[in-house]
Design an enzyme around this catalytic site. Structure first.
Site, PDB file in Angstrom:
ATOM      1  N   SER A 108       0.701  -1.078  -0.080  1.00  0.00           N
ATOM      2  CA  SER A 108       0.048  -0.293  -0.090  1.00  0.00           C
ATOM      3  C   SER A 108       1.020   1.043   0.188  1.00  0.00           C
ATOM      4  O   SER A 108       0.542   2.370  -0.589  1.00  0.00           O
ATOM      5  CB  SER A 108      -0.955   0.121   1.199  1.00  0.00           C
ATOM      6  OG  SER A 108      -0.292  -0.084   2.430  1.00  0.00           O
ATOM      7  N   ASP A 153       8.890  -2.474  -5.085  1.00  0.00           N
ATOM      8  CA  ASP A 153       7.516  -2.284  -5.083  1.00  0.00           C
ATOM      9  C   ASP A 153       7.202  -0.904  -5.904  1.00  0.00           C
ATOM     10  O   ASP A 153       6.055  -0.895  -6.738  1.00  0.00           O
ATOM     11  CB  ASP A 153       7.046  -1.842  -3.513  1.00  0.00           C
ATOM     12  CG  ASP A 153       7.398  -3.168  -2.778  1.00  0.00           C
ATOM     13  OD1 ASP A 153       7.726  -4.267  -3.201  1.00  0.00           O
ATOM     14  OD2 ASP A 153       7.405  -2.876  -1.416  1.00  0.00           O
TER      15      ASP A 153
HETATM   16  C1  GLA Z   1       9.328  -4.892   1.276  1.00  0.00           C
HETATM   17  C2  GLA Z   1      10.177  -3.685   0.718  1.00  0.00           C
HETATM   18  C3  GLA Z   1      10.591  -4.295  -0.913  1.00  0.00           C
HETATM   19  C4  GLA Z   1      11.509  -5.503  -0.579  1.00  0.00           C
HETATM   20  C5  GLA Z   1      10.184  -6.636   0.196  1.00  0.00           C
HETATM   21  C6  GLA Z   1      11.134  -7.787   0.507  1.00  0.00           C
HETATM   22  O1  GLA Z   1       8.241  -5.096   0.751  1.00  0.00           O
HETATM   23  O2  GLA Z   1       9.370  -2.670   0.344  1.00  0.00           O
HETATM   24  O3  GLA Z   1      11.644  -3.598  -1.286  1.00  0.00           O
HETATM   25  O4  GLA Z   1      12.561  -5.604  -0.143  1.00  0.00           O
HETATM   26  O5  GLA Z   1       9.720  -6.077   1.507  1.00  0.00           O
HETATM   27  O6  GLA Z   1      11.398  -8.601  -0.632  1.00  0.00           O
END
Ligand code: GLA
Length: 367
Positions: A108, A153
């Site tokens: 989110s 993300d």
């Molecule tokens: C979170 C972080 C990502 C990644 C994941 C684990 O979602 O925002 O950048 O490191 O954890 O894979």
């Protein structure tokens, strides 16, 4: 008024590899955050969150804005980072509505950052290369919010494509889009346990990876990240590493290899192999990286017993949140019914189950 949308994501495989310059394979989800924006005369932002029914206001010329542990840290952080990078923003009123479950490992935070960034950039008449925009949103989270997240993300929230998984090289930011077959569903199961404490434990994992790199770089040339270390090299230097650091490194190095194998498996439509790799990833996250939880392990164990399930694993940062499951289309209802029943019986928690399709990345929505 203009409207922008940015999706959350689910990661199919490649967990905690992005900040090690490694490989990840997320897909954008059909859950989004929506930002409506209209210009203001003054250089200020007023931001209204529909989810929290709350308004905040900031002065874009205020040099002392800081995070306060509030939902507004994400949009404000994006504005601050854009300004600091030299992009002069025009004042605006923003109205935000998020449908990505918060604290569930479905990003989110990236969805609100990317939707806000797209809205602010357009409202200010600016053009920013999307790779740079993803990096700036990551910087907002690293430097303003204080979570040292990787690029996965934000990247997939911008670059995701419908019906595709995105295999990203987090060092070069080059990617391949891999088709997800029509006869399987991505099913996300929410343990309903939010990832409390996740941020400090996440930063600690990152520091352990850096400790591993620092040690191995003394012996190996051209090592700047765990991406550059092979499993044989890790074994050779195991004696000099603290045991916990060794296991953290082993997870990252084997996980990178699993992402590449999973990409090949998907390209030849070998869902059995893809699913096995998901299972291995889960075990490695549970035992070596220690970011799973009792509820996530239980959710995966329930799923793995159900017919038609190719693979199941925790997804996202961990310590709560969701699992991702690759399930034969014909078994969707049976899967849903059994997970609901068995998980609730064991935990007294009623899980949420989302039957998802991979969606497009951020865009302006014509209303
Ligand atoms: C979170 C972080 C990502 C990644 C994941 C684990 O979602 O925002 O950048 O490191 O954890 O894979």
């Amino acid at each position: 008024m203009r409207t922008f949308r940015a999706p959350g994501r689910v990661n199919l495989i490649g967990e905690h590899t992005d900040y090690n310059d490694g490989f990840v394979m997320p897909a954008a989800l059909d859950f989004s955050t929506w930002v409506k924006i209209s210009p203001l005369e003054q250089r200020k932002l007023t931001i209204f969150s529909e989810n929290f029914s709350e308004d905040i206001e900031i002065d874009l010329d205020d040099q002392n804005l800081a995070a306060s542990g509030h939902w507004s840290d994400y949009p404000v952080g994006v504005a601050v980072v854009l300004e600091r990078a030299g992009y002069r923003l025009r004042g605006a009123r923003l109205q935000i509505r998020g449908e990505v479950p918060i604290g569930s490992g479905l990003s989110s935070s990236a969805a609100i950052e990317i939707a806000t960034a797209c809205a602010l950039v357009a409202n200010s008449g600016l053009k920013i290369d999307p790779r740079r925009l993803a990096l700036l949103c990551q910087r907002a989270e690293n430097e303003f919010v204080g979570a040292r997240v990787g690029i996965m993300d934000q990247f997939v929230s911008l670059f995701g494509q419908a019906h595709k998984a995105l295999l990203l090289d987090c060092r070069s930011l080059e990617f391949r889009l891999l088709p997800l077959p029509d006869n399987v569903r991505l099913i996300i199961c929410n343990t309903m346990v939010k990832h409390a404490l996740a941020s400090s434990a996440y930063n600690e994992r990152r520091a352990q990876c850096e400790a591993g790199v620092e040690y191995m770089a003394k012996f190996l040339s051209n090592v700047t990240a765990l991406r550059d270390v092979t499993i044989e090299q890790l074994h050779q230097h195991a004696d000099g590493l603290e045991e916990v650091v060794y296991r953290r490194c082993r997870h990252v190095i084997t996980e990178n290899a699993r992402v590449l194998s999973a990409g090949e498996a998907l390209e030849r439509d070998d869902l059995e192999r893809f699913g096995e790799l998901m299972g291995e990833s889960h075990r490695s996250l549970r035992d070596d990286y220690e970011v799973s939880s009792e509820e996530l392990d239980l959710m995966v164990a329930i799923a793995q017993k159900i017919e038609g399930v190719y693979g199941a694993r925790m997804t996202g940062g961990g310590f709560g949140g969701c699992t991702v499951n690759l399930v034969a289309d014909s078994q969707t209802e049976e899967f849903k019914e059994r997970v609901l029943r068995e998980y609730e019986r064991a935990t007294s928690l009623r899980p949420e189950i989302y039957i998802c399709t991979a969606a497009n990345g951020a865009e302006e929505v014509r209303t």
